[in-house]
Write a protein that holds these residues in place. Structure first.
Motif, PDB file in Angstrom:
ATOM      1  N   LYS A   1      15.028   4.420  19.322  1.00  0.00           N
ATOM      2  CA  LYS A   1      15.604   5.262  19.932  1.00  0.00           C
ATOM      3  C   LYS A   1      15.132   5.565  21.457  1.00  0.00           C
ATOM      4  O   LYS A   1      14.457   6.942  22.359  1.00  0.00           O
ATOM      5  N   ASP A   2      14.077   4.905  21.675  1.00  0.00           N
ATOM      6  CA  ASP A   2      12.914   5.249  22.765  1.00  0.00           C
ATOM      7  C   ASP A   2      12.201   5.888  22.437  1.00  0.00           C
ATOM      8  O   ASP A   2      11.531   6.316  23.529  1.00  0.00           O
ATOM      9  N   ASN A   3      11.673   6.707  21.685  1.00  0.00           N
ATOM     10  CA  ASN A   3      10.836   7.726  21.637  1.00  0.00           C
ATOM     11  C   ASN A   3       9.710   7.204  21.611  1.00  0.00           C
ATOM     12  O   ASN A   3       9.475   5.595  20.714  1.00  0.00           O
ATOM     13  N   ARG A   4       8.828   7.120  22.386  1.00  0.00           N
ATOM     14  CA  ARG A   4       7.496   6.718  21.967  1.00  0.00           C
ATOM     15  C   ARG A   4       6.001   7.853  21.943  1.00  0.00           C
ATOM     16  O   ARG A   4       6.296   8.359  22.134  1.00  0.00           O
ATOM     17  N   TYR A   5       5.279   6.479  20.731  1.00  0.00           N
ATOM     18  CA  TYR A   5       4.677   8.042  19.953  1.00  0.00           C
ATOM     19  C   TYR A   5       2.873   7.443  19.897  1.00  0.00           C
ATOM     20  O   TYR A   5       2.582   6.147  19.966  1.00  0.00           O
ATOM     21  N   THR A   6       1.830   7.795  20.892  1.00  0.00           N
ATOM     22  CA  THR A   6       0.585   7.126  21.399  1.00  0.00           C
ATOM     23  C   THR A   6      -0.461   7.817  19.973  1.00  0.00           C
ATOM     24  O   THR A   6      -0.773   8.812  19.771  1.00  0.00           O
ATOM     25  N   VAL A   7      -1.299   7.071  19.719  1.00  0.00           N
ATOM     26  CA  VAL A   7      -2.012   7.166  18.659  1.00  0.00           C
ATOM     27  C   VAL A   7      -3.376   6.244  18.651  1.00  0.00           C
ATOM     28  O   VAL A   7      -3.809   5.671  19.969  1.00  0.00           O
ATOM     29  N   GLN A   8      -4.695   7.816  18.894  1.00  0.00           N
ATOM     30  CA  GLN A   8      -5.640   6.574  18.807  1.00  0.00           C
ATOM     31  C   GLN A   8      -6.501   5.879  18.293  1.00  0.00           C
ATOM     32  O   GLN A   8      -6.691   6.390  17.168  1.00  0.00           O
ATOM     33  N   LEU A   9      -6.445   4.556  17.847  1.00  0.00           N
ATOM     34  CA  LEU A   9      -8.199   4.122  17.144  1.00  0.00           C
ATOM     35  C   LEU A   9      -9.446   4.105  17.883  1.00  0.00           C
ATOM     36  O   LEU A   9      -9.781   3.873  18.780  1.00  0.00           O
ATOM     37  N   SER A  10      -9.949   3.643  16.678  1.00  0.00           N
ATOM     38  CA  SER A  10     -11.658   3.655  16.711  1.00  0.00           C
ATOM     39  C   SER A  10     -11.806   2.155  16.422  1.00  0.00           C
ATOM     40  O   SER A  10     -11.295   1.461  15.299  1.00  0.00           O
TER      41      SER A  10
ATOM     42  N   GLU B   1       2.580  -1.834  21.857  1.00  0.00           N
ATOM     43  CA  GLU B   1       1.908  -1.693  23.839  1.00  0.00           C
ATOM     44  C   GLU B   1       0.539  -1.011  23.776  1.00  0.00           C
ATOM     45  O   GLU B   1       0.124   0.285  23.406  1.00  0.00           O
ATOM     46  N   THR B   2      -0.648  -1.704  24.020  1.00  0.00           N
ATOM     47  CA  THR B   2      -1.653  -0.831  25.190  1.00  0.00           C
ATOM     48  C   THR B   2      -2.088  -1.727  26.033  1.00  0.00           C
ATOM     49  O   THR B   2      -1.858  -2.378  26.334  1.00  0.00           O
TER      50      THR B   2
ATOM     51  N   VAL C   1       0.911  -1.145   0.112  1.00  0.00           N
ATOM     52  CA  VAL C   1      -0.466  -0.143   0.211  1.00  0.00           C
ATOM     53  C   VAL C   1       0.770   1.610  -0.269  1.00  0.00           C
ATOM     54  O   VAL C   1       2.184   0.660   0.332  1.00  0.00           O
ATOM     55  N   GLU C   2       0.390   2.415  -0.571  1.00  0.00           N
ATOM     56  CA  GLU C   2       1.219   3.704  -0.392  1.00  0.00           C
ATOM     57  C   GLU C   2       1.754   3.806   0.596  1.00  0.00           C
ATOM     58  O   GLU C   2       2.414   4.331   1.307  1.00  0.00           O
ATOM     59  N   HIS C   3       1.295   3.470   2.206  1.00  0.00           N
ATOM     60  CA  HIS C   3       1.674   4.111   3.286  1.00  0.00           C
ATOM     61  C   HIS C   3       1.617   3.083   4.461  1.00  0.00           C
ATOM     62  O   HIS C   3       1.234   1.976   4.724  1.00  0.00           O
ATOM     63  N   SER C   4       2.299   3.706   5.448  1.00  0.00           N
ATOM     64  CA  SER C   4       3.298   2.475   6.187  1.00  0.00           C
ATOM     65  C   SER C   4       2.698   3.706   7.800  1.00  0.00           C
ATOM     66  O   SER C   4       3.519   4.518   7.893  1.00  0.00           O
ATOM     67  N   HIS C   5       2.422   2.459   8.777  1.00  0.00           N
ATOM     68  CA  HIS C   5       3.115   2.963   9.889  1.00  0.00           C
ATOM     69  C   HIS C   5       4.095   2.243  11.453  1.00  0.00           C
ATOM     70  O   HIS C   5       3.890   0.661  11.182  1.00  0.00           O
ATOM     71  N   HIS C   6       4.594   2.280  11.998  1.00  0.00           N
ATOM     72  CA  HIS C   6       4.883   1.804  12.750  1.00  0.00           C
ATOM     73  C   HIS C   6       5.506   2.553  13.596  1.00  0.00           C
ATOM     74  O   HIS C   6       6.126   2.902  14.333  1.00  0.00           O
ATOM     75  N   HIS C   7       5.659   1.798  15.961  1.00  0.00           N
ATOM     76  CA  HIS C   7       6.032   2.126  16.702  1.00  0.00           C
ATOM     77  C   HIS C   7       6.029   0.649  17.645  1.00  0.00           C
ATOM     78  O   HIS C   7       5.597  -0.143  17.591  1.00  0.00           O
ATOM     79  N   HIS C   8       6.936   1.270  19.151  1.00  0.00           N
ATOM     80  CA  HIS C   8       7.538  -0.172  20.073  1.00  0.00           C
ATOM     81  C   HIS C   8       8.595   0.125  20.156  1.00  0.00           C
ATOM     82  O   HIS C   8       8.874   1.145  20.727  1.00  0.00           O
ATOM     83  N   GLY C   9       8.268  -0.048  22.229  1.00  0.00           N
ATOM     84  CA  GLY C   9       8.914  -0.116  23.421  1.00  0.00           C
ATOM     85  C   GLY C   9       9.007  -0.202  24.393  1.00  0.00           C
ATOM     86  O   GLY C   9       8.148  -0.983  25.015  1.00  0.00           O
TER      87      GLY C   9
ATOM     88  N   VAL D   1      -2.847   3.348  21.399  1.00  0.00           N
ATOM     89  CA  VAL D   1      -1.832   2.198  21.566  1.00  0.00           C
ATOM     90  C   VAL D   1       0.077   3.521  21.440  1.00  0.00           C
ATOM     91  O   VAL D   1      -0.402   4.342  20.759  1.00  0.00           O
ATOM     92  N   VAL D   2       1.067   2.698  21.841  1.00  0.00           N
ATOM     93  CA  VAL D   2       2.353   3.372  22.497  1.00  0.00           C
ATOM     94  C   VAL D   2       3.226   2.597  21.088  1.00  0.00           C
ATOM     95  O   VAL D   2       3.173   1.353  21.763  1.00  0.00           O
ATOM     96  N   LEU D   3       3.632   3.801  20.188  1.00  0.00           N
ATOM     97  CA  LEU D   3       4.011   3.835  18.895  1.00  0.00           C
ATOM     98  C   LEU D   3       5.735   3.397  19.779  1.00  0.00           C
ATOM     99  O   LEU D   3       6.072   4.774  19.956  1.00  0.00           O
ATOM    100  N   ILE D   4       6.740   2.430  19.345  1.00  0.00           N
ATOM    101  CA  ILE D   4       7.813   2.941  20.274  1.00  0.00           C
ATOM    102  C   ILE D   4       8.746   2.822  18.999  1.00  0.00           C
ATOM    103  O   ILE D   4       9.590   1.455  18.719  1.00  0.00           O
ATOM    104  N   ASP D   5      10.274   3.764  19.119  1.00  0.00           N
ATOM    105  CA  ASP D   5      10.898   3.158  18.080  1.00  0.00           C
ATOM    106  C   ASP D   5      12.592   3.097  18.811  1.00  0.00           C
ATOM    107  O   ASP D   5      12.006   2.611  19.861  1.00  0.00           O
TER     108      ASP D   5
END
Length: 197
Positions: free
Chosen positions: A181-190, A114-115, A40-48, A175-179
């Protein structure tokens, strides 16, 4: 035996959702990251994990972002179309889909997610094997500078295992995505019904 029971339980649950069943062999983690260009044209990733993580305070959503479902996770990472499959009683697995866009100058490599609503959250990829759909865990997801990565049905997705509460349509959760470098990004899922995805 535990691995076999887990694989069988996931297979039954995913079929009910429906999703293709995990195979005990193919469920092992891939060492390589997902390719920069997904089908697909775009993608997402995170973890930590929990230790001195760098939390990114997401900018406030403006009206245009709210209308499009675009979520700023940091100054350079954005999420769109973030949804999770509703579950039925007794089912302990589900999947999440979204598109991540990196507007920065460096590649973002997500290594974990993680969530609070599931015991395990992993990056998975669907693929064909012997004319059957199978699923494999991915160790990381890479979003190159200026590009996007999409988690979609039939491709890369977030896998929620050991769900602690039912995913009910109309609700939302973080859901928290972690890169790497230990940066954490919070995304809200419906949460949505299968036929609404």
């Amino acid at each position: 035996m535990n691995q076999t029971r887990i694989a069988m339980a996931m297979a039954l649950a995913l079929t009910a959702l429906p999703l293709a069943a995990c195979d005990a062999h193919d469920h092992s983690a891939e060492k390589d990251a997902a390719p920069a260009h997904s089908p697909v044209e775009h993608s997402h990733h995170h973890h930590g994990e929990a230790h001195d993580h760098h939390h990114h305070d997401a900018p406030e959503l403006d009206l245009a972002s709210l209308a499009s479902g675009r979520q700023p996770l940091s100054d350079t990472l954005f999420a769109e179309h973030a949804v999770a499959k509703a579950t039925i009683p007794g089912i302990k697995v589900s999947a999440g889909y979204l598109t991540l866009t990196n507007t920065g100058q460096e590649t973002i490599r997500l290594v974990a997610a993680e969530t609070a609503l599931s015991q395990h959250t992993e990056f998975h990829r669907m693929f064909m094997r012997d004319n059957k759909m199978a699923m494999r865990k991915m160790e990381a997801i890479e979003i190159p500078a200026g590009e996007s990565f999409a988690f979609t049905t039939g491709g890369y997705h977030l896998m929620f295992m050991g769900i602690t509460t039912r995913f009910t349509a109309g609700e939302t959760f973080d859901v928290v995505l972690i890169d790497d470098k230990d940066n954490r990004y919070t995304v809200q899922l419906s949460v949505k019904q299968l036929d609404k995805l």
